[in-house]
Design a protein around this motif. Structure first.
Motif, PDB file in Angstrom:
ATOM      1  N   ILE A   1       0.674  -1.253  -0.015  1.00  0.00           N
ATOM      2  CA  ILE A   1       0.078   0.080  -0.093  1.00  0.00           C
ATOM      3  C   ILE A   1       0.867   1.173  -0.232  1.00  0.00           C
ATOM      4  O   ILE A   1       0.538   2.443  -0.554  1.00  0.00           O
ATOM      5  CB  ILE A   1      -1.097  -0.096   1.310  1.00  0.00           C
ATOM      6  CG1 ILE A   1      -1.830  -1.265   0.991  1.00  0.00           C
ATOM      7  CG2 ILE A   1      -1.636   1.413   1.361  1.00  0.00           C
ATOM      8  CD1 ILE A   1      -2.951  -1.093   2.154  1.00  0.00           C
ATOM      9  N   LEU A  14       1.983   1.962  -3.572  1.00  0.00           N
ATOM     10  CA  LEU A  14       0.941   2.256  -4.335  1.00  0.00           C
ATOM     11  C   LEU A  14       0.551   3.727  -3.957  1.00  0.00           C
ATOM     12  O   LEU A  14       0.581   4.482  -4.838  1.00  0.00           O
ATOM     13  CB  LEU A  14      -0.456   1.523  -4.042  1.00  0.00           C
ATOM     14  CG  LEU A  14      -0.629   0.196  -4.613  1.00  0.00           C
ATOM     15  CD1 LEU A  14      -1.851  -0.445  -3.970  1.00  0.00           C
ATOM     16  CD2 LEU A  14      -0.505   0.041  -6.217  1.00  0.00           C
ATOM     17  N   THR A  15       0.705   4.234  -2.845  1.00  0.00           N
ATOM     18  CA  THR A  15       0.461   5.562  -2.396  1.00  0.00           C
ATOM     19  C   THR A  15       1.788   6.627  -2.912  1.00  0.00           C
ATOM     20  O   THR A  15       1.250   7.721  -3.254  1.00  0.00           O
ATOM     21  CB  THR A  15       0.496   5.676  -0.628  1.00  0.00           C
ATOM     22  OG1 THR A  15      -0.688   4.742  -0.212  1.00  0.00           O
ATOM     23  CG2 THR A  15       0.287   6.949  -0.588  1.00  0.00           C
ATOM     24  N   ASN A  56       3.282   6.159  -5.668  1.00  0.00           N
ATOM     25  CA  ASN A  56       3.079   6.165  -6.858  1.00  0.00           C
ATOM     26  C   ASN A  56       1.887   7.084  -7.204  1.00  0.00           C
ATOM     27  O   ASN A  56       1.933   7.944  -8.304  1.00  0.00           O
ATOM     28  CB  ASN A  56       2.917   4.812  -7.653  1.00  0.00           C
ATOM     29  CG  ASN A  56       2.740   4.956  -8.985  1.00  0.00           C
ATOM     30  OD1 ASN A  56       3.373   5.549  -9.744  1.00  0.00           O
ATOM     31  ND2 ASN A  56       1.567   3.863  -9.374  1.00  0.00           N
ATOM     32  N   ALA A  57       0.695   6.901  -6.447  1.00  0.00           N
ATOM     33  CA  ALA A  57      -0.279   7.766  -6.658  1.00  0.00           C
ATOM     34  C   ALA A  57       0.195   9.372  -6.369  1.00  0.00           C
ATOM     35  O   ALA A  57      -0.315  10.322  -7.141  1.00  0.00           O
ATOM     36  CB  ALA A  57      -1.602   7.314  -5.970  1.00  0.00           C
ATOM     37  N   THR A  97       2.192  10.636  -9.319  1.00  0.00           N
ATOM     38  CA  THR A  97       1.350  10.837 -10.602  1.00  0.00           C
ATOM     39  C   THR A  97       0.297  12.118 -10.235  1.00  0.00           C
ATOM     40  O   THR A  97       0.092  12.772 -11.237  1.00  0.00           O
ATOM     41  CB  THR A  97       0.598   9.692 -10.851  1.00  0.00           C
ATOM     42  OG1 THR A  97       1.452   8.630 -10.928  1.00  0.00           O
ATOM     43  CG2 THR A  97      -0.316   9.773 -12.287  1.00  0.00           C
ATOM     44  N   THR A 114      -6.132   9.304 -11.372  1.00  0.00           N
ATOM     45  CA  THR A 114      -5.030   8.747 -10.378  1.00  0.00           C
ATOM     46  C   THR A 114      -5.705   8.512  -9.016  1.00  0.00           C
ATOM     47  O   THR A 114      -5.447   7.366  -8.321  1.00  0.00           O
ATOM     48  CB  THR A 114      -4.057   9.657 -10.400  1.00  0.00           C
ATOM     49  OG1 THR A 114      -3.249   9.878 -11.300  1.00  0.00           O
ATOM     50  CG2 THR A 114      -2.824   9.571  -9.072  1.00  0.00           C
ATOM     51  N   VAL A 115      -6.490   9.312  -8.759  1.00  0.00           N
ATOM     52  CA  VAL A 115      -7.249   9.051  -7.395  1.00  0.00           C
ATOM     53  C   VAL A 115      -8.196   7.552  -7.419  1.00  0.00           C
ATOM     54  O   VAL A 115      -8.231   6.807  -6.677  1.00  0.00           O
ATOM     55  CB  VAL A 115      -8.126  10.289  -6.952  1.00  0.00           C
ATOM     56  CG1 VAL A 115      -8.976   9.835  -5.718  1.00  0.00           C
ATOM     57  CG2 VAL A 115      -7.201  11.351  -6.656  1.00  0.00           C
ATOM     58  N   TYR A 163      -6.117   4.530  -7.612  1.00  0.00           N
ATOM     59  CA  TYR A 163      -5.293   4.352  -6.274  1.00  0.00           C
ATOM     60  C   TYR A 163      -6.469   3.610  -5.311  1.00  0.00           C
ATOM     61  O   TYR A 163      -6.074   2.964  -4.747  1.00  0.00           O
ATOM     62  CB  TYR A 163      -4.723   5.762  -5.606  1.00  0.00           C
ATOM     63  CG  TYR A 163      -4.420   5.372  -4.430  1.00  0.00           C
ATOM     64  CD1 TYR A 163      -3.221   4.818  -4.134  1.00  0.00           C
ATOM     65  CD2 TYR A 163      -5.235   6.045  -3.150  1.00  0.00           C
ATOM     66  CE1 TYR A 163      -2.891   4.848  -2.799  1.00  0.00           C
ATOM     67  CE2 TYR A 163      -4.886   5.882  -2.136  1.00  0.00           C
ATOM     68  CZ  TYR A 163      -3.604   5.254  -1.682  1.00  0.00           C
ATOM     69  OH  TYR A 163      -3.164   5.200  -0.551  1.00  0.00           O
ATOM     70  N   GLU A 184      -7.022   0.051  -6.590  1.00  0.00           N
ATOM     71  CA  GLU A 184      -5.921  -0.740  -6.286  1.00  0.00           C
ATOM     72  C   GLU A 184      -5.889  -1.038  -4.684  1.00  0.00           C
ATOM     73  O   GLU A 184      -5.446  -2.113  -4.277  1.00  0.00           O
ATOM     74  CB  GLU A 184      -4.469  -0.269  -6.882  1.00  0.00           C
ATOM     75  CG  GLU A 184      -4.595  -0.185  -8.200  1.00  0.00           C
ATOM     76  CD  GLU A 184      -4.654  -1.740  -8.781  1.00  0.00           C
ATOM     77  OE1 GLU A 184      -4.093  -2.528  -8.266  1.00  0.00           O
ATOM     78  OE2 GLU A 184      -5.227  -2.021  -9.814  1.00  0.00           O
ATOM     79  N   ARG A 185      -6.050   0.155  -3.705  1.00  0.00           N
ATOM     80  CA  ARG A 185      -5.861  -0.021  -2.434  1.00  0.00           C
ATOM     81  C   ARG A 185      -6.908  -0.884  -2.154  1.00  0.00           C
ATOM     82  O   ARG A 185      -6.794  -1.925  -1.167  1.00  0.00           O
ATOM     83  CB  ARG A 185      -5.868   1.392  -1.724  1.00  0.00           C
ATOM     84  CG  ARG A 185      -5.505   1.434  -0.310  1.00  0.00           C
ATOM     85  CD  ARG A 185      -5.756   2.937   0.232  1.00  0.00           C
ATOM     86  NE  ARG A 185      -5.240   2.868   1.544  1.00  0.00           N
ATOM     87  CZ  ARG A 185      -6.253   2.868   2.643  1.00  0.00           C
ATOM     88  NH1 ARG A 185      -7.414   2.826   2.315  1.00  0.00           N
ATOM     89  NH2 ARG A 185      -5.727   2.953   3.759  1.00  0.00           N
TER      90      ARG A 185
END
Length: 126
Positions: free
Chosen positions: A52, A55-56, A58-59, A62, A110-111, A114, A117-118
């Motif tokens: 996570i 992922l965070t 990266n988000a 971006t 992006t939001v 994210y 994926e989260r």
């Protein structure tokens, strides 16, 4: 060009502007579709909080890019006010409008990506 012995003076300019528009529309659409080039080896090997966290990061990166594109695009649109393209006589702010729109779409996708994926990562931990 050979039939009428006259070439279209605006065709090259139109092709250039359409290429710019397609490029800037393709950026957020590819993000949403998961079609961007990515090195996901690290994501495939990690689980839990570290997954996570990646992922965070990266988000956030971006999202910052989307904000920069939006802000720079607004400045470019304002710069284009009063400018006219040479062949088509098109106001340049219309050509530049896609840049801030692309930044906003990139930020939005992006939001949403994210959050999706989260949610998948959190369900995988249970």
């Amino acid at each position: 060009r050979y039939v009428m012995h006259n070439s279209l003076t605006w065709s090259e300019e139109l092709g250039r502007y359409l290429f710019v528009w397609i490029t800037f529309v393709g950026l957020p659409v590819a993000l949403k579709a998961g079609a961007h080039v990515a090195i996901d080896l690290l994501l495939k090997k990690t689980k839990g909080r570290f997954h996570i966290a990646i992922l965070t990061i990266n988000a956030v990166a971006t999202a910052i890019l989307g904000i920069v594109i939006f802000y720079s695009g607004i400045r470019l649109v304002l710069l284009g006010v009063g400018q006219i393209s040479s062949a088509m006589q098109l106001p340049m702010q219309y050509v530049y409008t896609i840049i801030p729109v692309s930044g906003l779409l990139l930020l939005f996708f992006t939001v949403t990506v994210y959050l999706e994926e989260r949610a998948k990562a959190l369900q995988g931990d249970k």
